[in-house]
Design a protein around this motif. Sequence first.
Motif, PDB file in Angstrom:
ATOM      1  N   LEU A  39       0.821  -1.204   0.000  1.00  0.00           N
ATOM      2  CA  LEU A  39       0.000   0.000   0.000  1.00  0.00           C
ATOM      3  C   LEU A  39       0.857   1.256   0.000  1.00  0.00           C
ATOM      4  O   LEU A  39       1.919   1.305   0.626  1.00  0.00           O
ATOM      5  CB  LEU A  39      -0.910   0.021   1.231  1.00  0.00           C
ATOM      6  CG  LEU A  39      -1.841  -1.179   1.413  1.00  0.00           C
ATOM      7  CD1 LEU A  39      -2.574  -1.066   2.741  1.00  0.00           C
ATOM      8  CD2 LEU A  39      -2.828  -1.274   0.258  1.00  0.00           C
ATOM      9  N   ALA A  40       0.379   2.273  -0.714  1.00  0.00           N
ATOM     10  CA  ALA A  40       0.970   3.606  -0.596  1.00  0.00           C
ATOM     11  C   ALA A  40       0.497   4.222   0.719  1.00  0.00           C
ATOM     12  O   ALA A  40      -0.476   3.764   1.321  1.00  0.00           O
ATOM     13  CB  ALA A  40       0.530   4.468  -1.775  1.00  0.00           C
ATOM     14  N   ASN A  41       1.206   5.252   1.184  1.00  0.00           N
ATOM     15  CA  ASN A  41       0.821   5.925   2.433  1.00  0.00           C
ATOM     16  C   ASN A  41       0.386   7.357   2.142  1.00  0.00           C
ATOM     17  O   ASN A  41       1.198   8.177   1.712  1.00  0.00           O
ATOM     18  CB  ASN A  41       1.979   5.925   3.427  1.00  0.00           C
ATOM     19  CG  ASN A  41       1.577   6.573   4.746  1.00  0.00           C
ATOM     20  OD1 ASN A  41       0.415   6.562   5.118  1.00  0.00           O
ATOM     21  ND2 ASN A  41       2.541   7.150   5.432  1.00  0.00           N
ATOM     22  N   TYR A  42      -0.910   7.653   2.371  1.00  0.00           N
ATOM     23  CA  TYR A  42      -1.445   8.987   2.123  1.00  0.00           C
ATOM     24  C   TYR A  42      -1.685   9.764   3.413  1.00  0.00           C
ATOM     25  O   TYR A  42      -2.285  10.828   3.401  1.00  0.00           O
ATOM     26  CB  TYR A  42      -2.759   8.883   1.328  1.00  0.00           C
ATOM     27  CG  TYR A  42      -2.588   8.136   0.026  1.00  0.00           C
ATOM     28  CD1 TYR A  42      -1.742   8.615  -0.970  1.00  0.00           C
ATOM     29  CD2 TYR A  42      -3.246   6.935  -0.195  1.00  0.00           C
ATOM     30  CE1 TYR A  42      -1.562   7.920  -2.153  1.00  0.00           C
ATOM     31  CE2 TYR A  42      -3.077   6.232  -1.383  1.00  0.00           C
ATOM     32  CZ  TYR A  42      -2.245   6.730  -2.359  1.00  0.00           C
ATOM     33  OH  TYR A  42      -2.077   6.034  -3.529  1.00  0.00           O
ATOM     34  N   TYR A  43      -1.216   9.210   4.539  1.00  0.00           N
ATOM     35  CA  TYR A  43      -1.385   9.891   5.819  1.00  0.00           C
ATOM     36  C   TYR A  43      -0.081  10.571   6.211  1.00  0.00           C
ATOM     37  O   TYR A  43       1.002  10.162   5.808  1.00  0.00           O
ATOM     38  CB  TYR A  43      -1.779   8.912   6.928  1.00  0.00           C
ATOM     39  CG  TYR A  43      -2.847   7.930   6.556  1.00  0.00           C
ATOM     40  CD1 TYR A  43      -3.910   8.291   5.730  1.00  0.00           C
ATOM     41  CD2 TYR A  43      -2.809   6.620   7.016  1.00  0.00           C
ATOM     42  CE1 TYR A  43      -4.890   7.387   5.382  1.00  0.00           C
ATOM     43  CE2 TYR A  43      -3.792   5.700   6.685  1.00  0.00           C
ATOM     44  CZ  TYR A  43      -4.826   6.089   5.857  1.00  0.00           C
ATOM     45  OH  TYR A  43      -5.789   5.179   5.517  1.00  0.00           O
ATOM     46  N   SER A  44      -0.217  11.594   7.039  1.00  0.00           N
ATOM     47  CA  SER A  44       0.976  12.234   7.575  1.00  0.00           C
ATOM     48  C   SER A  44       1.546  11.361   8.688  1.00  0.00           C
ATOM     49  O   SER A  44       0.913  10.431   9.162  1.00  0.00           O
ATOM     50  CB  SER A  44       0.608  13.619   8.110  1.00  0.00           C
ATOM     51  OG  SER A  44       1.715  14.245   8.693  1.00  0.00           O
ATOM     52  N   LYS A  45       2.750  11.670   9.100  1.00  0.00           N
ATOM     53  CA  LYS A  45       3.369  10.937  10.200  1.00  0.00           C
ATOM     54  C   LYS A  45       2.519  11.074  11.462  1.00  0.00           C
ATOM     55  O   LYS A  45       2.001  12.135  11.755  1.00  0.00           O
ATOM     56  CB  LYS A  45       4.774  11.485  10.471  1.00  0.00           C
ATOM     57  CG  LYS A  45       5.493  10.787  11.626  1.00  0.00           C
ATOM     58  CD  LYS A  45       6.857  11.410  11.861  1.00  0.00           C
ATOM     59  CE  LYS A  45       7.542  10.768  13.061  1.00  0.00           C
ATOM     60  NZ  LYS A  45       8.844  11.408  13.362  1.00  0.00           N
ATOM     61  N   THR A  46       2.368   9.994  12.200  1.00  0.00           N
ATOM     62  CA  THR A  46       1.609  10.004  13.438  1.00  0.00           C
ATOM     63  C   THR A  46       2.568  10.017  14.619  1.00  0.00           C
ATOM     64  O   THR A  46       3.322   9.075  14.824  1.00  0.00           O
ATOM     65  CB  THR A  46       0.694   8.772  13.524  1.00  0.00           C
ATOM     66  OG1 THR A  46      -0.146   8.748  12.378  1.00  0.00           O
ATOM     67  CG2 THR A  46      -0.168   8.833  14.767  1.00  0.00           C
ATOM     68  N   ASN A  48      -5.477   4.824   2.581  1.00  0.00           N
ATOM     69  CA  ASN A  48      -4.473   3.958   1.959  1.00  0.00           C
ATOM     70  C   ASN A  48      -5.131   2.759   1.301  1.00  0.00           C
ATOM     71  O   ASN A  48      -4.682   2.277   0.257  1.00  0.00           O
ATOM     72  CB  ASN A  48      -3.478   3.463   3.009  1.00  0.00           C
ATOM     73  CG  ASN A  48      -2.621   4.575   3.567  1.00  0.00           C
ATOM     74  OD1 ASN A  48      -2.448   5.612   2.941  1.00  0.00           O
ATOM     75  ND2 ASN A  48      -2.093   4.359   4.757  1.00  0.00           N
ATOM     76  N   VAL A  49      -6.188   2.281   1.934  1.00  0.00           N
ATOM     77  CA  VAL A  49      -6.917   1.104   1.462  1.00  0.00           C
ATOM     78  C   VAL A  49      -8.330   1.200   2.031  1.00  0.00           C
ATOM     79  O   VAL A  49      -8.527   1.714   3.131  1.00  0.00           O
ATOM     80  CB  VAL A  49      -6.210  -0.196   1.914  1.00  0.00           C
ATOM     81  CG1 VAL A  49      -6.094  -0.261   3.425  1.00  0.00           C
ATOM     82  CG2 VAL A  49      -6.899  -1.433   1.379  1.00  0.00           C
TER      83      VAL A  49
END
Length: 471
Positions: free
Chosen positions: A112-119, A301-302
Motif C-alpha cells: 500500500l501507498a501511504n497517504y497519511y501524515s506521520k503520526t 491507503n486502502v
Amino acid sequence: MMNHFFELFKITKEQLILLMEEALASGGDYADIFCEYSTQEVLTLRDGEVNTIRNDIDFGAGIRVIRDGRTGYAYSESTDMKHLRAAAQAAARIAESTAGERITAPFTPLKLANYYSKTYTAADFDVFSKKGYLKEIHQRLSDGDNRIVQIVGQSSSSLSKIMFFNSLGEFYCDERPLTSVTFSAIFSQNGVTDNYTCSKSFRMGNEMFTPTLADEIVNEILEAIPTVLEAVRPQGGEMMVVMGAGGSGILLHEAIGHAFEADFNRKGISIFSDKMGEKICSESISIADDATISANRGSLNVDDEGVPGQKTMLITEGILTSYLHDRISARHYKVAPTGNGRRESFRFEPIPRMRATYMENGSASTEDIISSVRKGIYVDKFRNGQVQIGAGDFTFFVKSGRMIENGRLTHPIKDINVIGNGPRALADILEVASDGRMEDGTWTCGKGQQCPVSCGMPTVLVKSLTVGGSN
C-alpha cells in the motif's frame, strides 16, 4: 508492523485462515474479516477553560459472507476465537446456500501507498499541550473582538488500527490517524446576535497542532464577524448563482455525489442509473472522487474491504465514466472495485461511500465569472441540507455569501435556502474557474452509518437556481 497487529488482536495467521473456511463452510463466493482497535481523545473548551476530556476505546471484528448477491454480516466485540467463530457461523447462515467452498488463495499482504501524515505519540504533544493550545486560541479570539460573547472549542484526536483478511488471501494492516480542531464564536452588536464556526480536520496525528493552524482559525473567525453582522436576507426568486471555491463542494457531494454511488444505481434509485457513457454536462466539467490526497480527511491507503486507495474519475469532460463501487457493485457491473467500500466501524458492513469528492479546475477566471452576472448571488458557506437521491432535488441552507449586482460583489447575505435539482444544476453550469481548492472542515457523511469525507470545487456559475429569501 504485522506482528504488532497479530499481538494487538490476539490472533494468528492460521486462525484467520480457519475463520475464512468457517465463514465459507455453508456456501459462499467471498468472505472477509475486519478487525479494528480505535482510540479517541476529545477535549472541549467552554468559558475559557478545558472542562471536559473524554477518552474512548473501541475494539472488535466484523465478518462478512457474500453468496449470489446475499450478504451475511455479524460482529463481535472480542477477538477470542470462540466469539469470532460464532460470528463467522452467523454470517454464513445469513448468506447460506448449498455447496461449501474452502479458501485456496495464499496469504498475500497488500503493498500500500501511504497517504497519511506521520503520526506522533502522545509524548510529542500530550493532553496538557492540547489544553494550552485551545486556551491560546480562545484568548486570541477574546482579545481580537469585543463583540464575541461566547466561545466553544474542541479538539479530537483518533487513531484506528485495522487488520483485514479475505477469502482471496488478501491481507493488510493500516493505521488511520484523524485529528480535528473546531471553534465556534457567538457575537452580538446592536441587538443582532449571530455565530460563526471554523473547523479543520486532516489525516494527521499531533503534528496538526501548529501555530499556523491556530492562526488560520483565529483569522477566519475574526474576519467573518463584521461580514456576518452586516449581512441581510435578500429577496428570493430564480436567479444566477455563483458557487464559491472550496466549501460549495458540499453541494457537489450531497446533490450529485450520492447519485454516483453504485448501490443506488444498481438498485435503479439514482437518476444516473442508465446514463453510463453519456454526456450529462458541459465538457468543461470533470469530477473525481479521490483517496490519494496527502493527509486529506477523506483519503484512505486502502478501503474497508481490501481495495487500495485510488483516484476515480466520475465525470470526464462532461461524460459519465464511472460509479463509486464496492466489491458487490463491481461484481454486478463486471468492473474493478474503485476503493469506495467503507464502513463506520467493525459493527457495520461496507457499502459504497465517497472519500474526497471534487470538481477539477476549468479555464475561466473567478473575476470574469462574477463580472458576467448582472443580478444574482455568490455563496460560499453552507450548513445542512436535504437531498432526494432518486430525483436529485435538493435544498441547502446558505450561511453566508454576497449579492452580485452589475458584475460586482456587493452586500453580504445570510440565512437563505438554495433550491434545485442536482443533475439539472450540473447541466446548467455555464463556467468553471481555475481556483479549485479542498474544504478542510470536519465533514461527515451519513448514509445509515457515519464516515469522514471531504469535498471541494472551483468557483462555478450556475445558470439558474431558486433562492429562498425574503418576499
